[in-house]
Design an enzyme around this catalytic site. Sequence first.
Site, PDB file in Angstrom:
ATOM      1  N   SER A 118      71.178  37.603  78.925  1.00 55.44           N
ATOM      2  CA  SER A 118      71.131  36.159  78.654  1.00 55.44           C
ATOM      3  C   SER A 118      71.729  35.815  77.288  1.00 55.44           C
ATOM      4  CB  SER A 118      69.735  35.569  78.828  1.00 55.44           C
ATOM      5  OG  SER A 118      68.818  36.284  78.099  1.00 55.44           O
ATOM      6  N   ASP A 166      57.520  35.423  70.031  1.00 54.39           N
ATOM      7  CA  ASP A 166      57.252  35.893  71.401  1.00 54.39           C
ATOM      8  C   ASP A 166      56.128  36.909  71.353  1.00 54.39           C
ATOM      9  OD1 ASP A 166      57.561  37.005  74.134  1.00 54.39           O
ATOM     10  OD2 ASP A 166      59.513  36.010  74.083  1.00 54.39           O
ATOM     11  N   ASP A 206      52.543  31.327  69.740  1.00 60.84           N
ATOM     12  CA  ASP A 206      52.893  30.447  70.854  1.00 60.84           C
ATOM     13  C   ASP A 206      54.061  29.548  70.431  1.00 60.84           C
ATOM     14  OD1 ASP A 206      53.104  28.652  72.896  1.00 60.84           O
ATOM     15  OD2 ASP A 206      51.032  27.942  72.804  1.00 60.84           O
ATOM     16  N   ALA A 210      61.972  37.404  73.111  1.00 57.91           N
ATOM     17  CA  ALA A 210      62.062  38.800  73.582  1.00 57.91           C
ATOM     18  C   ALA A 210      62.881  38.929  74.872  1.00 57.91           C
ATOM     19  CB  ALA A 210      60.644  39.327  73.815  1.00 57.91           C
ATOM     20  N   PRO A 211      63.642  40.006  75.013  1.00 60.75           N
ATOM     21  CA  PRO A 211      63.816  41.110  74.057  1.00 60.75           C
ATOM     22  C   PRO A 211      64.801  40.819  72.927  1.00 60.75           C
ATOM     23  CG  PRO A 211      65.080  41.517  76.041  1.00 60.75           C
ATOM     24  CD  PRO A 211      64.342  40.234  76.282  1.00 60.75           C
ATOM     25  N   GLY A 212      65.522  39.678  72.985  1.00 58.57           N
ATOM     26  CA  GLY A 212      66.325  39.355  71.805  1.00 58.57           C
ATOM     27  C   GLY A 212      67.789  39.001  72.040  1.00 58.57           C
ATOM     28  N   GLY A 213      68.139  38.676  73.267  1.00 57.43           N
ATOM     29  CA  GLY A 213      69.549  38.339  73.547  1.00 57.43           C
ATOM     30  C   GLY A 213      70.048  37.144  72.736  1.00 57.43           C
ATOM     31  N   LYS A 271      64.683  24.295  82.692  1.00 58.46           N
ATOM     32  CA  LYS A 271      64.659  24.750  84.092  1.00 58.46           C
ATOM     33  C   LYS A 271      64.677  23.522  84.988  1.00 58.46           C
ATOM     34  CE  LYS A 271      64.253  28.681  82.383  1.00 58.46           C
ATOM     35  NZ  LYS A 271      65.476  29.456  82.234  1.00 58.46           N
TER      36      LYS A 271
HETATM   37  C1  LIG Z   1      63.767  34.344  79.611  1.00 62.99           C
HETATM   38  S1  LIG Z   1      62.867  35.213  78.449  1.00 62.99           S
HETATM   39  C2  LIG Z   1      63.804  35.042  76.998  1.00 62.99           C
HETATM   40  C3  LIG Z   1      64.985  35.945  76.953  1.00 62.99           C
HETATM   41  C4  LIG Z   1      65.694  35.917  75.617  1.00 62.99           C
HETATM   42  N1  LIG Z   1      66.286  34.601  75.334  1.00 62.99           N
HETATM   43  C5  LIG Z   1      66.795  36.940  75.548  1.00 62.99           C
HETATM   44  O1  LIG Z   1      67.957  36.550  75.488  1.00 62.99           O
HETATM   45  O2  LIG Z   1      66.497  38.135  75.490  1.00 62.99           O
HETATM   46  C6  LIG Z   1      61.513  34.156  78.105  1.00 62.99           C
HETATM   47  C7  LIG Z   1      60.559  34.681  77.056  1.00 62.99           C
HETATM   48  O3  LIG Z   1      59.663  33.625  76.731  1.00 62.99           O
HETATM   49  C8  LIG Z   1      58.444  34.209  76.358  1.00 62.99           C
HETATM   50  N2  LIG Z   1      57.414  33.156  76.409  1.00 62.99           N
HETATM   51  C9  LIG Z   1      56.847  32.555  77.486  1.00 62.99           C
HETATM   52  N3  LIG Z   1      55.979  31.615  77.094  1.00 62.99           N
HETATM   53  C10 LIG Z   1      55.995  31.620  75.741  1.00 62.99           C
HETATM   54  C11 LIG Z   1      55.320  30.859  74.739  1.00 62.99           C
HETATM   55  N4  LIG Z   1      54.437  29.907  75.066  1.00 62.99           N
HETATM   56  N5  LIG Z   1      55.586  31.128  73.446  1.00 62.99           N
HETATM   57  C12 LIG Z   1      56.473  32.077  73.104  1.00 62.99           C
HETATM   58  N6  LIG Z   1      57.121  32.821  74.010  1.00 62.99           N
HETATM   59  C13 LIG Z   1      56.905  32.596  75.294  1.00 62.99           C
HETATM   60  C14 LIG Z   1      58.258  35.346  77.343  1.00 62.99           C
HETATM   61  O4  LIG Z   1      57.394  36.328  76.795  1.00 62.99           O
HETATM   62  C15 LIG Z   1      59.698  35.851  77.511  1.00 62.99           C
HETATM   63  O5  LIG Z   1      59.936  36.946  76.648  1.00 62.99           O
END
Ligand SMILES: C[S@@+](CC[C@H](N)C(=O)[O-])C[C@H]1O[C@@H](n2cnc3c(N)ncnc32)[C@H](O)[C@@H]1O
Length: 354
Positions: free
Chosen positions: A183, A235, A255, A216-219, A300
């Site tokens: 991503s 995250d 959060d 996470a993971p950090g893209g 979304k």
């Molecule tokens: C689609 S992934 C993100 C991928 C990231 N952008 C990347 O490029 O690697 C969504 C992330 O949102 C985190 N997440 C979900 N709800 C959250 C919240 N309320 N606060 C912080 N992180 C949250 C999840 O743990 C997950 O790691």
Amino acid sequence: MNTLFMHCRPGFEGEVCSEIAEHAARLGVAGYAKAKPQTACAEFICHEPAGPARLMSALRFSDLIFPRQWARGDFVQLPETDRISVVLEHLAAYPVCGSLWLEVLDTNDGKELSNFCKKFEAPLRKALLGAGKLVDDPDLPRLLLTFKSGREVFLGVADAGNFAMWPMGIPRLKFPREAPSRSTLKLEEAWHHFIPREQWDERLHGDMTGVDLGAAPGGWTYQLVRRGMLVTAIDNGPMAQSLMDTGLVTHLMADGFTYKPKQTVDWMVCDIVEKPARNAALLETWLGENLCREAVVNLKLPMKQRYAEVRRLLERIEEGFKARGIKVQVGCKQLYHDREEVTCHLRRLDGGKR
Ligand SMILES: C[S@@+](CC[C@H](N)C(=O)[O-])C[C@H]1O[C@@H](n2cnc3c(N)ncnc32)[C@H](O)[C@@H]1O
């Protein structure tokens, strides 16, 4: 030339129809939109031949949300042999163009046609140059030929500087091997789309700070770090060790919907999979309370009425800024790397105090 032809992600033909029909109604261009599901394209048929040109000159392509490419023109049936003569014949009514792209649709049939296009391009280009229908001039319209099959092509034109940045609106971005997730390309594409390349050094540089919500993971963090920024990654999940080793990332298990930075940051990016209204509200808070100067956030999409829902959210965000008396530039696009989502970009235009 009654038809405005548009490419899109397969499955989003209805959204393109809703979007263009709304603009046409607002601009007083009479016509109707039509599309078949999963064909990756839609048409707006104008009642008057000048309709598509009116629409295209009143709209900036980059402001449209769901279309990936557009052109005005007509469909032409091609024979099995000597297609070029037939194309040239029909182009008599077209302006001289400054460049040429051969395109296919983002479907399996389209992919199969790519080889045909590659082979057809050189002889066609030669014939167009010979006939004086194509010259090398970026200020002239672009000739866009979309092949639906070897026997049917949409002969289209789009005005200089007002069409997709890449053929078919599909960016050719190389996945960086060191990036922790695919991503990462979403954020890179967002920057290409929303920030003119010549402004990258000024708006994405190493003295800047960023916050990545749902990192996470950090893209996405990877993209900010690649520009040299100091990043706070929010995250509960783990961040890639390679990013933590750069020394530029602080990882907080918090959060994303309640975290606020102590000082204004330059960038906030958010890829949390949540209800779009919640992510939209986050945007309003971060820009409205001057927590960041620019933001890229994923929204979304719901299952139904996707265009209507996006419009409703964007209007709500814009009304929020109006009520606060602040100027924010708001952009929204379904990027190639987006699936059931769109990407929003927001930027404080009054500078946003540091
Ligand atoms: C689609 S992934 C993100 C991928 C990231 N952008 C990347 O490029 O690697 C969504 C992330 O949102 C985190 N997440 C979900 N709800 C959250 C919240 N309320 N606060 C912080 N992180 C949250 C999840 O743990 C997950 O790691």
